[in-house]
Design an enzyme around this catalytic site. Structure first.
Site, PDB file in Angstrom:
ATOM      1  CB  CYS A 135       4.634   3.008  16.579  1.00  0.00           C
ATOM      2  SG  CYS A 135       5.122   1.534  15.671  1.00  0.00           S
TER       3      CYS A 135
ATOM      4  CG  HIS B 157       0.991   3.692  12.065  1.00  0.00           C
ATOM      5  ND1 HIS B 157       1.646   4.601  12.858  1.00  0.00           N
ATOM      6  CD2 HIS B 157       1.463   2.472  12.442  1.00  0.00           C
ATOM      7  CE1 HIS B 157       2.490   3.955  13.666  1.00  0.00           C
ATOM      8  NE2 HIS B 157       2.387   2.661  13.442  1.00  0.00           N
ATOM      9  CD  GLU B 158      -0.634  -0.718  12.113  1.00  0.00           C
ATOM     10  OE1 GLU B 158       0.408  -1.377  11.932  1.00  0.00           O
ATOM     11  OE2 GLU B 158      -0.898  -0.158  13.198  1.00  0.00           O
TER      12      GLU B 158
ATOM     13  CG  HIS C 212       4.613  -0.726  10.614  1.00  0.00           C
ATOM     14  ND1 HIS C 212       5.823  -0.537  11.232  1.00  0.00           N
ATOM     15  CD2 HIS C 212       3.681  -0.269  11.478  1.00  0.00           C
ATOM     16  CE1 HIS C 212       5.625   0.016  12.428  1.00  0.00           C
ATOM     17  NE2 HIS C 212       4.333   0.204  12.592  1.00  0.00           N
TER      18      HIS C 212
END
Ligand SMILES: [Zn+2]
Length: 171
Positions: free
Chosen positions: A97, A139-140, A143
């Site tokens: 990251c 993953h994004e 966030h």
């Protein structure tokens, strides 16, 4: 295209949930998309890696991400992305990251996902992804919910510095 500063692990904004983007055509939204694209490009130029970035990483708590698979492949701004389907089949991987660039974390992700989003022109889109793109989307989008990969570590020993990972674990 200098790009914006990327918030680092320890900044409490990274653990906050982002709000939906109300108006894709708004000047502020278009500027955000440009900033995400430029910051990703700048990070990649500096480090040689990096394929995705989420708005909270530049301190904007809005649901927008930018992905550019390298050297070719999927490239888009995704506004209000939502995972509408995830496969039962899982994959394990070492995740990294921009917000903790020297730390690798072993996580589990769905092998395939289907994501709906609004593109930068305001049109609804769907992407079906597997492998690298599938794990990157997860993953994004994490966030945007204030979830960092370290929160998904498979165990307390599922961490490696980048240098050690390169020495020992990269296959
Ligand atoms: Zn990240």
């Amino acid at each position: 295209m200098p790009g914006r500063e990327i918030l680092q692990l320890g900044n409490p904004l990274l653990w906050q949930r982002s709000r939906r983007v109300e108006e894709v055509a708004a000047t502020a939204t278009q500027a955000l998309i440009t900033d995400l694209r430029d910051t990703l490009a700048s990070f990649r130029e500096t480090t040689g890696y990096g394929r995705g970035i989420a708005a909270p990483q530049i301190g904007v708590l809005q649901r927008a991400i930018f992905i550019r698979m390298q050297p070719t492949g999927f490239c888009a701004a995704l506004v209000n992305p939502e995972i509408i389907w995830a496969s039962q089949q899982k994959i394990e991987l070492w995740d990294d990251c921009f917000s903790f660039p020297d730390l690798l974390v072993r996580v589990e992700r769905a092998a395939q996902v289907k994501v709906v989003y609004t593109d930068e022109r305001g049109a609804p889109q769907t992407v079906e992804a597997e492998g690298d793109l599938a794990e990157l989307l997860q993953h994004e989008i994490d966030h945007l919910d204030g979830i960092l990969a370290i929160a998904r570590a498979l165990s307390p020993s599922a961490f490696a510095t980048r240098a050690e990972w390169q020495r020992q674990l990269q296959s």
